[in-house]
Design a protein around this motif. Structure first.
Motif, PDB file in Angstrom:
ATOM      1  N   ALA A 403      71.060 -89.253 113.953  1.00 42.70           N
ATOM      2  CA  ALA A 403      70.686 -89.338 112.653  1.00 42.70           C
ATOM      3  C   ALA A 403      69.437 -88.525 112.408  1.00 42.70           C
ATOM      4  O   ALA A 403      68.740 -88.221 113.453  1.00 42.70           O
ATOM      5  CB  ALA A 403      70.449 -90.960 112.200  1.00 42.70           C
ATOM      6  N   ASP A 404      69.337 -87.993 111.094  1.00 46.44           N
ATOM      7  CA  ASP A 404      68.220 -87.319 110.681  1.00 46.44           C
ATOM      8  C   ASP A 404      66.632 -87.951 110.924  1.00 46.44           C
ATOM      9  O   ASP A 404      66.603 -88.737 110.156  1.00 46.44           O
ATOM     10  CB  ASP A 404      68.309 -86.440 109.648  1.00 46.44           C
ATOM     11  N   THR A 407      64.541 -88.846 107.807  1.00 47.26           N
ATOM     12  CA  THR A 407      64.838 -89.856 106.956  1.00 47.26           C
ATOM     13  C   THR A 407      64.214 -91.148 107.432  1.00 47.26           C
ATOM     14  O   THR A 407      63.987 -91.984 106.795  1.00 47.26           O
ATOM     15  CB  THR A 407      66.382 -90.198 106.711  1.00 47.26           C
ATOM     16  N   PHE A 408      63.848 -91.158 108.770  1.00 40.94           N
ATOM     17  CA  PHE A 408      63.460 -92.497 109.312  1.00 40.94           C
ATOM     18  C   PHE A 408      61.826 -92.531 108.923  1.00 40.94           C
ATOM     19  O   PHE A 408      61.282 -93.543 108.758  1.00 40.94           O
ATOM     20  CB  PHE A 408      63.276 -92.251 110.887  1.00 40.94           C
ATOM     21  N   ASP A 412      62.232 -87.213 101.943  1.00 39.28           N
ATOM     22  CA  ASP A 412      63.418 -87.079 101.041  1.00 39.28           C
ATOM     23  C   ASP A 412      63.985 -85.670 101.481  1.00 39.28           C
ATOM     24  O   ASP A 412      63.545 -84.755 101.273  1.00 39.28           O
ATOM     25  CB  ASP A 412      62.853 -87.116  99.671  1.00 39.28           C
ATOM     26  N   ALA A 445      72.214 -94.376  99.472  1.00 38.32           N
ATOM     27  CA  ALA A 445      71.957 -93.653 100.568  1.00 38.32           C
ATOM     28  C   ALA A 445      70.501 -93.726 101.297  1.00 38.32           C
ATOM     29  O   ALA A 445      70.384 -93.840 102.395  1.00 38.32           O
ATOM     30  CB  ALA A 445      72.124 -92.223 100.184  1.00 38.32           C
ATOM     31  N   LYS A 446      69.605 -93.985 100.252  1.00 38.15           N
ATOM     32  CA  LYS A 446      68.175 -94.166 100.747  1.00 38.15           C
ATOM     33  C   LYS A 446      68.102 -95.509 101.570  1.00 38.15           C
ATOM     34  O   LYS A 446      67.351 -95.877 102.438  1.00 38.15           O
ATOM     35  CB  LYS A 446      67.217 -94.286  99.684  1.00 38.15           C
ATOM     36  N   ALA A 449      69.350 -95.318 104.813  1.00 40.09           N
ATOM     37  CA  ALA A 449      68.470 -94.711 105.621  1.00 40.09           C
ATOM     38  C   ALA A 449      67.370 -95.424 106.015  1.00 40.09           C
ATOM     39  O   ALA A 449      66.619 -95.510 106.930  1.00 40.09           O
ATOM     40  CB  ALA A 449      68.060 -93.308 105.023  1.00 40.09           C
ATOM     41  N   ARG A 450      66.843 -96.225 104.962  1.00 38.35           N
ATOM     42  CA  ARG A 450      65.757 -97.167 105.444  1.00 38.35           C
ATOM     43  C   ARG A 450      66.191 -98.335 106.323  1.00 38.35           C
ATOM     44  O   ARG A 450      65.359 -98.738 107.213  1.00 38.35           O
ATOM     45  CB  ARG A 450      65.191 -97.949 103.969  1.00 38.35           C
ATOM     46  N   ALA A 453      66.037 -96.507 109.551  1.00 36.01           N
ATOM     47  CA  ALA A 453      64.532 -96.335 109.650  1.00 36.01           C
ATOM     48  C   ALA A 453      63.656 -97.153 110.400  1.00 36.01           C
ATOM     49  O   ALA A 453      63.089 -97.596 111.201  1.00 36.01           O
ATOM     50  CB  ALA A 453      63.604 -95.778 108.467  1.00 36.01           C
TER      51      ALA A 453
END
Length: 753
Positions: A403-404, A407-408, A412, A445-446, A449-450, A453
């Protein structure tokens, strides 16, 4: 097709019209593709066609100008073999049609329309190695029902410059047709360079839109088109980003691919054009200054050249006028600015459009890859006077466990949703629904990602070393390396490392995100003002604050945004905001912090492990209110009234959904309550064992305040709880500057009371 030719319901007729419009568009695209394929065919194929035409002339199948003059007995000296002039006698007549009809206002038949086509049957050498291999010219006239006549025409030809072949199409007074240099489609890795560099494109008038459908059908079609356009924009954004930030090996492969493209004659370079002129004193070598810091201009290639004209109006203009154009140039050789700063490849484009009032506006973009110290790569995209688009520096994707990592930290990296672009021409209802649909997709999507994260930021203490090592080895671009690559006298990366206890090494911070957007320039200003700026930086080395208090990794973001009034007009003032996110360790306990400032709807939080029962937040089940916010910052270019409407609808929907889920999960009987209690207790024990949930007593013991520890928090009195066993799974604080707006504290006991 006349509307009276179609029968059925309103929607049936609309569907039929859409099919006809698509068919018309397909026919036009097919015709243009055939022209392109012919003019860009290999030299042998075009030469074979030219020989066929010459054979037709010899056999008398094609009527030439020379034959006509000879037949009527005129001895007119036509140039033949004169340098720079075509052989006029060889011009052939392919089509010669005149149509006559009656006119109530005039006796007898009158000319209603005609079309004439002439083709060049012999090659024409203009100068040096510039040769027109074949050329045709067509002119026509039509008369409308009111007797008004309109003239139009088109010139099309195949041209060669040295070893490069291209086509030329020049329409005159033909709506929706583009003046084009028909250049070979240049692709790298299967993608067109126009998409890889984000070139601007000439905008032609669209085919007539269907407007007589029922409201529901119209809105459904509009919403589908808007969402499809948004998805297409996101794909192109990702394509450009990945292309511009390749690894050093990928950059080398792209440079080789560009050299092969030029060598194979697929791209017209300025050097090739100059050499084809055959001038002794001005060659491609003249365009290479061989001066440090300057590129070889001869290696620039023309990737795109389109010009669109509006058809002439009998009342306002006798000639068609230029309404839109786009020109794109790209480099084919790397450009060394300093020893440590190299531009492996880049492209720039400029375009012009005309609005419905005749006002013209110019815009463009520059995009390229940047190689620092022959080790780090950055990508850059610089639009100018391009509404709602941002200047960006792209950094390599830094993947941790697939994963990128950006984003963690809440950075944005999602492409900006350009609502005005994807909803152009839609009604307010369709714009509203588009905003809601895109918001749901982006928040989903966020949210994903959260969740990832939280898992990353709240990892186990035993896994921290692995993650810290992984982050240190990422292809990040350290700020210190950027400083060294610029080669500024007296300023090096060593100056960014204070070497003071409690302060981090700033040179080791990596650029994670950089976006800038400017206001659109107007007639009173050639330079537009700043509209939006955001910069994100992340650490790549652990930071020891003091004692056993450490920050293994963190990132911070700073944003500057132009303020607006109640009507959405921009003010000469700016709002500053930002956030800091990171993992913190106190001894062997791991927790995380998110500290935003001046971000509407965001709260300063200590990030603790999620305590859930059947995927529902335990703190919500225990009655803690759930806050739902709408990300207004994601839509900076939308009318405030439309945005407020979409926000209200969106929040109402989510609140209703959340209430339904929570109501279903509340215990109905003692068995349900017992099951929930057991699950919560198991979550607490597991979190404490893993060092993810720290009690007040454990924190005091770790800090080590003399004479004060967890024992003092256990009164040992009947009916009083052991305060040292209390933990904080939730701590949120909302501030407006330094003013407290709200605070939420969730406490949970980790031992029976």
């Amino acid at each position: 097709v006349s509307p009276t030719d179609l029968t059925g319901t309103v929607d049936d007729i609309a569907t039929a019209k859409n099919i006809l419009l698509k068919a018309t568009s397909t026919q036009l695209q097919t015709a243009e593709r055939n022209v392109r394929d012919f003019f860009l065919a290999p030299a042998g194929d075009v030469n074979a066609t030219i020989k066929d035409i010459a054979a037709a002339v010899s056999s008398g199948s094609v009527l030439t100008l020379g034959t006509i003059l000879s037949a009527v007995g005129l001895s007119v000296p036509l140039p033949s073999g004169v340098p720079g002039l075509p052989d006029l006698a060889s011009l052939g007549l392919l089509r010669f049609n005149f149509y006559f009809g009656s006119n109530a206002s005039k006796p007898g038949a009158t000319l209603q329309s005609f079309d004439v086509t002439i083709v060049m049957t012999a090659p024409w050498t203009i100068i040096g190695q510039i040769v027109v291999r074949t050329l045709s010219f067509s002119v026509s006239m039509i008369t409308d029902g009111n007797g008004n006549r309109a003239f139009s025409g088109i010139v099309q030809g195949a041209i060669s410059l040295k070893n490069f072949n291209f086509g030329l199409v020049v329409p005159v007074n033909i709506p929706n047709r583009t003046l084009q240099l028909l250049l070979p489609e240049v692709t790298i890795g299967g993608a067109q360079v126009a998409d890889l560099f984000g070139f601007v494109k000439a905008q032609s008038s669209a085919l007539p839109a269907i407007t007589d459908t029922s409201g529901a059908v119209q809105q459904k079609a509009q919403l589908a088109n808007a969402l499809a356009q948004a998805e297409k924009n996101a794909r192109q954004y990702k394509l450009m980003r990945d292309f511009l930030v390749q690894s050093p090996d990928g950059v080398a492969n792209t440079n080789k691919a560009l050299a092969d493209i030029v060598a194979s004659g697929q791209l017209l370079t300025i050097g090739t054009f100059v050499d084809s002129l055959g001038l002794a004193t001005f060659t491609s070598a003249t365009l290479d200054p061989k001066i440090a810091g300057l590129p070889a201009f001869s290696a620039f290639g023309i990737a795109q050249a389109d010009f669109i004209f509006t058809a002439a109006s009998g009342t306002t203009s006798a000639f068609s006028t230029l309404s839109s154009f786009s020109i794109a140039i790209m480099s084919t050789q790397q450009w060394s600015i300093t020893s440590g700063l190299v531009i492996p490849y880049f492209g720039f484009s400029i375009g012009m459009t005309t609005d419905s009032y005749g006002a013209r506006s110019f815009s463009g973009s520059i995009a390229g890859s940047i190689l620092l110290l022959n080790k780090y790569t950055l990508g850059a995209y610089v639009p100018f006077n391009f509404p709602n688009r941002k200047l960006e520096f792209f950094v390599p994707k830094m993947l941790v466990d697939g994963a990128d990592v950006a984003t963690f930290f809440g950075i944005d990296t999602f492409p900006t949703i350009n609502i005005p672009e994807v909803t152009a021409g839609l009604d307010d209802f369709s714009v509203n629904q588009t905003i809601i649909s895109l918001t749901k997709a982006k928040i989903a999507a966020k949210s994903a990602a959260r969740r990832a994260a939280k898992s990353f930021l709240l990892t186990s203490y035993s896994d921290l070393q692995r993650l810290s090592t992984t982050i240190a080895s990422l292809p990040a671009v350290p700020i210190g390396s950027i400083v060294d690559a610029l080669n500024i006298p007296g300023f090096t990366s060593s100056m960014l490392n204070p070497g003071v206890q409690g302060l981090p090494n700033f040179a080791a911070f990596a650029l994670a995100n950089f976006k800038v957007e400017f206001l659109t320039a107007n007639s009173s200003s050639l330079v537009s003002g700043l509209k939006y700026l955001t910069v994100s930086v992340m650490s790549t080395q652990p930071w020891n604050v003091i004692g056993t208090l450490n920050v293994p990794y963190f990132a911070f973001t700073i944003t500057v945004q132009r303020k607006t009034d109640l009507f959405g007009a921009y003010l000469p003032a700016y709002a500053f905001s930002g956030s800091v996110t990171g993992t913190i360790t106190l001894g062997s306990y791991v927790f995380a912090a998110y500290v935003p400032f001046n971000i509407p709807g965001e709260k300063m939080s200590l990030l603790m492990p999620d305590l859930t029962y059947q995927n529902v937040d335990v703190m919500q089940l225990l009655g803690l209110p759930r806050t739902i916010t709408f990300p207004t910052q994601d839509f900076p270019n939308v009318d405030p009234a439309l945005l407020a409407n979409a926000s209200s609808t969106f929040i109402s929907q989510l609140q209703a959904d959340a209430s339904n889920v929570e109501a279903q999960m509340r215990p109905r009987n003692s068995a349900d309550l017992a099951a929930q209690t057991l699950a919560i207790r198991s979550s607490l024990d597991a979190a404490i064992t893993a060092g993810k949930l720290m009690t007040i007593g454990a924190a005091l013991n770790e800090i080590g305040i003399n004479g004060f520890n967890s024992n003092q928090l256990s009164p040992g009195v009947s009916s009083l709880p052991a305060l040292g066993g209390m933990a904080f799974p939730l701590l949120d604080v909302a501030l407006n500057g330094t003013t407290l707006l709200s605070a939420s504290l969730g406490m949970v006991s980790t031992v029976p009371w």
